[in-house]
Structures are given as C-alpha cells and as structure tokens.
Design a protein around this motif. Structure first.
Motif, PDB file in Angstrom:
ATOM      1  N   THR A 192     -26.213  50.257  44.892  1.00 32.46           N
ATOM      2  CA  THR A 192     -27.017  49.147  44.039  1.00 32.46           C
ATOM      3  C   THR A 192     -26.388  48.031  43.380  1.00 32.46           C
ATOM      4  O   THR A 192     -26.660  46.940  43.397  1.00 32.46           O
ATOM      5  N   ALA A 193     -25.120  48.478  43.063  1.00 32.94           N
ATOM      6  CA  ALA A 193     -24.240  47.686  42.394  1.00 32.94           C
ATOM      7  C   ALA A 193     -23.703  46.758  43.229  1.00 32.94           C
ATOM      8  O   ALA A 193     -23.628  45.240  42.901  1.00 32.94           O
ATOM      9  N   HIS A 194     -23.483  46.793  44.694  1.00 34.75           N
ATOM     10  CA  HIS A 194     -23.037  45.942  45.753  1.00 34.75           C
ATOM     11  C   HIS A 194     -24.007  44.903  45.880  1.00 34.75           C
ATOM     12  O   HIS A 194     -23.952  43.765  46.042  1.00 34.75           O
ATOM     13  N   ALA A 195     -25.294  45.591  45.923  1.00 37.15           N
ATOM     14  CA  ALA A 195     -26.653  44.498  46.401  1.00 37.15           C
ATOM     15  C   ALA A 195     -26.726  43.715  45.129  1.00 37.15           C
ATOM     16  O   ALA A 195     -27.083  42.417  45.452  1.00 37.15           O
ATOM     17  N   ALA A 196     -26.626  44.346  44.063  1.00 38.11           N
ATOM     18  CA  ALA A 196     -27.099  43.332  42.555  1.00 38.11           C
ATOM     19  C   ALA A 196     -25.775  42.281  42.550  1.00 38.11           C
ATOM     20  O   ALA A 196     -26.241  41.051  42.174  1.00 38.11           O
ATOM     21  N   ALA A 197     -24.592  42.507  42.976  1.00 38.04           N
ATOM     22  CA  ALA A 197     -23.536  41.655  42.992  1.00 38.04           C
ATOM     23  C   ALA A 197     -23.761  40.421  43.765  1.00 38.04           C
ATOM     24  O   ALA A 197     -23.300  39.125  43.557  1.00 38.04           O
ATOM     25  N   ARG A 198     -24.391  40.581  45.049  1.00 41.51           N
ATOM     26  CA  ARG A 198     -24.723  39.409  45.952  1.00 41.51           C
ATOM     27  C   ARG A 198     -26.084  38.821  45.626  1.00 41.51           C
ATOM     28  O   ARG A 198     -26.584  38.294  46.684  1.00 41.51           O
ATOM     29  N   HIS A 199     -26.855  39.528  44.793  1.00 43.51           N
ATOM     30  CA  HIS A 199     -28.183  39.161  44.599  1.00 43.51           C
ATOM     31  C   HIS A 199     -29.140  39.332  45.476  1.00 43.51           C
ATOM     32  O   HIS A 199     -29.999  38.565  45.891  1.00 43.51           O
ATOM     33  N   ALA A 200     -29.152  40.463  45.972  1.00 48.96           N
ATOM     34  CA  ALA A 200     -30.082  40.956  47.248  1.00 48.96           C
ATOM     35  C   ALA A 200     -30.831  42.015  46.809  1.00 48.96           C
ATOM     36  O   ALA A 200     -30.756  42.882  46.226  1.00 48.96           O
ATOM     37  N   PRO A 201     -32.349  41.457  46.731  1.00 52.87           N
ATOM     38  CA  PRO A 201     -33.297  42.235  46.057  1.00 52.87           C
ATOM     39  C   PRO A 201     -33.473  43.361  47.067  1.00 52.87           C
ATOM     40  O   PRO A 201     -33.702  43.217  48.366  1.00 52.87           O
ATOM     41  N   PRO A 202     -33.600  44.620  46.349  1.00 58.24           N
ATOM     42  CA  PRO A 202     -33.660  45.734  47.333  1.00 58.24           C
ATOM     43  C   PRO A 202     -35.397  45.820  47.867  1.00 58.24           C
ATOM     44  O   PRO A 202     -36.226  45.662  46.897  1.00 58.24           O
ATOM     45  N   SER A 203     -35.628  46.232  48.940  1.00 62.82           N
ATOM     46  CA  SER A 203     -37.159  46.617  49.356  1.00 62.82           C
ATOM     47  C   SER A 203     -37.407  48.136  48.577  1.00 62.82           C
ATOM     48  O   SER A 203     -38.642  48.362  48.326  1.00 62.82           O
ATOM     49  N   ALA A 204     -36.488  48.870  48.443  1.00 64.18           N
ATOM     50  CA  ALA A 204     -36.710  50.429  48.041  1.00 64.18           C
ATOM     51  C   ALA A 204     -35.453  50.916  47.963  1.00 64.18           C
ATOM     52  O   ALA A 204     -34.188  50.470  48.218  1.00 64.18           O
ATOM     53  N   TYR A 205     -35.470  52.174  47.501  1.00 63.75           N
ATOM     54  CA  TYR A 205     -33.941  52.971  47.334  1.00 63.75           C
ATOM     55  C   TYR A 205     -34.260  54.143  48.148  1.00 63.75           C
ATOM     56  O   TYR A 205     -35.257  54.968  48.090  1.00 63.75           O
ATOM     57  N   LEU A 206     -33.064  54.678  48.585  1.00 62.21           N
ATOM     58  CA  LEU A 206     -32.850  55.870  49.522  1.00 62.21           C
ATOM     59  C   LEU A 206     -32.503  56.571  48.133  1.00 62.21           C
ATOM     60  O   LEU A 206     -30.994  56.601  47.843  1.00 62.21           O
ATOM     61  N   VAL A 207     -33.130  57.842  47.755  1.00 65.56           N
ATOM     62  CA  VAL A 207     -32.511  58.383  46.739  1.00 65.56           C
ATOM     63  C   VAL A 207     -32.554  59.962  46.910  1.00 65.56           C
ATOM     64  O   VAL A 207     -32.104  60.631  46.117  1.00 65.56           O
ATOM     65  N   GLY A 208     -32.932  60.371  48.325  1.00 65.51           N
ATOM     66  CA  GLY A 208     -32.489  61.723  48.690  1.00 65.51           C
ATOM     67  C   GLY A 208     -32.576  61.745  50.174  1.00 65.51           C
ATOM     68  O   GLY A 208     -33.404  61.237  50.951  1.00 65.51           O
ATOM     69  N   HIS A 209     -32.033  62.862  50.576  1.00 64.54           N
ATOM     70  CA  HIS A 209     -32.084  63.343  52.040  1.00 64.54           C
ATOM     71  C   HIS A 209     -31.659  64.684  52.405  1.00 64.54           C
ATOM     72  O   HIS A 209     -30.999  65.337  51.437  1.00 64.54           O
ATOM     73  N   ALA A 210     -32.093  65.183  53.368  1.00 70.09           N
ATOM     74  CA  ALA A 210     -31.524  66.446  53.839  1.00 70.09           C
ATOM     75  C   ALA A 210     -32.006  66.835  55.310  1.00 70.09           C
ATOM     76  O   ALA A 210     -32.501  66.193  55.632  1.00 70.09           O
ATOM     77  N   THR A 211     -30.858  67.698  55.912  1.00 69.14           N
ATOM     78  CA  THR A 211     -31.090  67.770  57.162  1.00 69.14           C
ATOM     79  C   THR A 211     -30.747  69.374  57.381  1.00 69.14           C
ATOM     80  O   THR A 211     -29.967  70.033  56.914  1.00 69.14           O
ATOM     81  N   THR A 212     -31.733  70.147  58.078  1.00 68.52           N
ATOM     82  CA  THR A 212     -31.555  71.555  58.516  1.00 68.52           C
ATOM     83  C   THR A 212     -31.796  71.743  60.115  1.00 68.52           C
ATOM     84  O   THR A 212     -32.417  71.071  60.649  1.00 68.52           O
ATOM     85  N   SER A 213     -31.559  72.906  60.307  1.00 65.20           N
ATOM     86  CA  SER A 213     -31.771  73.395  61.554  1.00 65.20           C
ATOM     87  C   SER A 213     -32.669  74.781  61.624  1.00 65.20           C
ATOM     88  O   SER A 213     -32.558  75.560  60.877  1.00 65.20           O
ATOM     89  N   ASP A 214     -33.643  74.867  62.783  1.00 62.88           N
ATOM     90  CA  ASP A 214     -34.247  75.856  62.788  1.00 62.88           C
ATOM     91  C   ASP A 214     -33.475  77.171  63.427  1.00 62.88           C
ATOM     92  O   ASP A 214     -34.044  78.405  63.018  1.00 62.88           O
ATOM     93  N   ALA A 215     -32.764  77.174  64.329  1.00 60.43           N
ATOM     94  CA  ALA A 215     -32.250  78.084  65.175  1.00 60.43           C
ATOM     95  C   ALA A 215     -33.266  79.033  65.715  1.00 60.43           C
ATOM     96  O   ALA A 215     -33.272  80.349  65.644  1.00 60.43           O
ATOM     97  N   HIS A 216     -34.165  78.262  66.411  1.00 61.77           N
ATOM     98  CA  HIS A 216     -35.319  79.270  66.507  1.00 61.77           C
ATOM     99  C   HIS A 216     -35.755  79.138  67.960  1.00 61.77           C
ATOM    100  O   HIS A 216     -35.894  80.352  68.748  1.00 61.77           O
ATOM    101  N   HIS A 217     -35.681  77.984  68.709  1.00 62.39           N
ATOM    102  CA  HIS A 217     -36.252  77.776  70.142  1.00 62.39           C
ATOM    103  C   HIS A 217     -35.650  76.280  70.462  1.00 62.39           C
ATOM    104  O   HIS A 217     -35.599  75.502  69.754  1.00 62.39           O
ATOM    105  N   PRO A 218     -35.234  76.279  71.723  1.00 64.59           N
ATOM    106  CA  PRO A 218     -34.952  74.840  72.193  1.00 64.59           C
ATOM    107  C   PRO A 218     -36.095  73.659  71.790  1.00 64.59           C
ATOM    108  O   PRO A 218     -35.293  72.568  71.602  1.00 64.59           O
TER     109      PRO A 218
END
Length: 409
Positions: free
Chosen positions: A241-267
C-alpha cells in the motif's frame, strides 16, 4: 499476511470479451458464451467458450505472434490492459524490483497438440523449432518477462484449476518478503483443444448438452451435469500500500488474506465434506483478521459439476449458518477457464467490491438437496455495498485456494 497489499491494476481476456469492461458486462448480463466449436467436430462434446474476435490487434507487439501459444497470446493482451489500468510504464520502472508469477494448468497445450500432429504426419522436418518454447509450462511467464523487460523473480505455478489463485498467493509472498515492489500475478490457459476436450469428456467431467450449449454450464443447479471448457487470461497487479500511495496509484481493493490447503483425498474428487476448503476459508479469514460474520460475498469456484458444487455448497452452508454471504459463479457465462479461472474470478471479485455489484449465476433454475441453502445471486446483478469478499478456487489433485479481498486496509 505481513502487509495488506493493494490491487492497482487488472487485465482480462475471457470468452466474455477482450478487456475488463467487456467481461464485466458479459457476466452481469448472465448470458452464456458457450457455442459449438468447429475444432471439436466429431468429438463427444463439441462446444466450448472461446474468446471472441481475438486477433493480433489485441497484442501490444504483434511482430512475433507466431512464436506464442494461444494461451500466451491471451496473457500478453491481459497484461497490456493491466499495466494501463495501473498507470505503469515498463520503461519507467526498475525491472529488478518487479516480479511476475503466472499460473497455468496445461502450459502451451495447443502448441503441443499441433506440433505432435505435424510430427506424425510429416516427420521431424515438419516440426517447428519453437515447439518447446511454445509448449513448456514456464514459457508463458518467460515470454511475458521478455516482453516487459522484467528481471525480478519470474515464476510459474501449476495447481490445476487453482493455478491463477496460487499465482496471486505466490506474488503476495514475494512482496511480503521484500523481493519486489510490484508484482504481476496472472493465470492463463487455452485448453479448448481436441485432446483436452476428449480427455475431459472421457472422464465424465464435461456437460453433454450438445443440443443446447448455451444452457450447459449451470453452477449449483439441480440439473447440472458437468462443466464447459473455456479459455482466457487475467493479470492482477499487486503492490504494498505504501508503494502504491507513493506513486499516487488508487487501489481497486486490497488483498487482505489468503490460504491454500490440500485434500489428500483423491486425484480428481474433492473431499466429500470439503475439509480442505473449509480449512482454507478459515485460514484466509484468520490471516485477514476477520471472521465468518465479516464476509459479505463469495465468488465461488462453482464448476457446474455434481461433486464440486455439492462440496462447495456444503462448506458455505456449514460455515455461514446464520450470516449467509451472497454467492455467485461466473462459469455459467465464461465456462471453466481452467488455470486462468482463479485469476479471472479474483479480478471479478475485486470488481464486485469496487462497483458494489454482484453478477448473477447464469442458467440457475433451482437447487437440489445438495446445493440448497445458498444465497445465490441469480437472474440479474445485485447491488450491494461490500466490504469483505472471498474468491474460492479448487483444482484436481486436491488443491484448495481462498483469497480474501476488502475495500478497507
């Protein structure tokens, strides 16, 4: 996440059209793009969703069009739009501080099929010397890095239909680690090929509505019978966000979280109770410092297959029993764009937040016992002020990826 990241640019090339606005209007109209595909004549399933009217004119540099697989061509066009929307000029940035991560399920599969046929028909003399640079899975990222002069980290992710979302996570980790200031995260695939269509049909994954392609993809509907192959590309530009603000680039939204997991159940079959997806949702919300009560909207994976939609509906219904978020799936319009889907749907989630509008789920008539209980947006777009939205992406191999976007840091 170490830092909240700003989405400062988006580029889309999909069966809905070339460009973000064309795609957005298509999904909001809720009309399927599925059509009979001449390249699949004679196959058990002969219809797909293709990017309309795509030609060299859509590319930033057409001099080497013949070098690129179709999936890479779509990616280059999407990247050009993303850079324009982010007000970024490659000649003006420090190329060592720009990262690129591209997700793809199949790489340059069209090139591979075409060249394999030439080898069988004409022997080695008929084979292009550019076969490997067109086909190898890393080359979409390689060609885009060459086109833009990016000399920072350049990676390719492959987690089947979650590939584009995995690319966004990988890009965010590069930013969090301080290895770049700008990251282009993308997904691209063009698997509307005879081999892919025949293989998916053989395993029973595709809809068989050859007499009515426009109504074949019907996420969460009681009469769903499989997905429709699509193609496309999306590029999402992330910055601290600081880099975007420094070049006056307005955000469309923010990526505030993410996660990835595996099932280990079936192909290919998701865990019947959706344990992996459930954990991914909760982990993404934890990283966003949010709870299930904060979620306004979910852009679902929603493939129109019996098993995926059942599993996803079960997870949403059990995680949000008293505060159901609005749910939509773009695949009723765009088909399943495979490795591009996670990035395309992330871009649509951001656009929903930005425009306070949720596109409808096309072709939905009514739920069955396994998909009931969702607040599914159907018929027409729904106006709704949104703060926090999730984008689900699942893939063969048991991959579950969840991205959390917000209008607030």
């Amino acid at each position: 996440m170490a830092d909240t990241l700003a989405v400062t640019g988006i580029g889309l090339v999909t069966p809905g059209g070339i460009g973000t606005e064309a795609t957005w209007q298509a999904v909001c109209a809720g009309r399927s793009t599925a059509r009979t595909d001449p390249e699949l004549t004679g196959l058990p399933v002969d219809f797909t969703c293709r990017v309309p009217d795509f030609s060299a004119d859509a590319l930033p540099d057409t001099r080497q069009l013949w070098r690129y697989d179709r999936s890479t061509q779509l990616l280059l066009a999407a990247a050009a739009e993303a850079l324009r929307s982010a007000h970024l000029e490659p000649t003006a940035w420090d190329p060592t501080r720009v990262a690129l991560v591209v997700g793809s399920a199949a790489g340059g599969i069209s090139t591979l099929e075409i060249q394999h046929r030439k080898l069988l028909d004409h022997g080695v003399p008929g084979l292009s010397p550019l076969t490997l640079t067109g086909y190898l899975p890393n080359m979409a990222a390689g060609h885009l890095a060459l086109a833009l002069g990016i000399t920072g980290p350049s990676l390719q992710t492959s987690t089947a239909c979650a590939s584009g979302a995995s690319a966004i996570i990988a890009a965010s980790l590069l930013l969090d680690a301080g290895l770049c200031d700008i990251a282009l995260a993308a997904g691209c695939d063009a698997m509307n090929t005879p081999l892919c269509a025949a293989a998916f049909a053989k395993m029973g994954a595709l809809s068989r509505r050859t007499d009515d392609p426009a109504h074949a993809s019907r996420p969460f509907d009681k009469d769903r019978d499989g997905f429709v192959l699509g193609e496309g590309a999306a590029v999402v530009i992330l910055e601290r966000t600081a880099h975007a603000a420094a070049r006056h680039a307005p955000p469309s939204a923010y990526l505030v979280g993410h996660a990835t997991t595996s099932d280990a159940h079936h192909p290919t079959t998701p865990h019947p109770q959706g344990n992996g997806l459930r954990r991914a949702v909760l982990q993404a919300l934890h990283s966003a410092d949010a709870t299930t009560h904060d979620v306004d909207h979910i852009n679902a994976h929603g493939t129109s297959t019996r098993l995926n939609d059942r599993t996803e509906a079960t997870v949403i219904r059990t995680l949000f029993p008293s505060h159901p978020p609005s749910v939509t799936s773009a695949k009723g319009v765009l088909g399943h764009t495979m490795g591009a889907a996670g990035a395309i749907e992330a871009a649509l989630t951001v656009t929903s937040l930005q425009r306070a509008t949720i596109p409808p789920t096309a072709n939905f008539v009514g739920p069955d016992a396994t998909t009931t209980g969702l607040d599914l947006v159907t018929g027409r777009p729904r106006r709704h002020n949104l703060t926090l939205a999730l984008s689900h992406s699942l893939g063969f191999g048991g991959h579950n990826t969840v991205l959390a976007f917000s209008t607030r840091t």
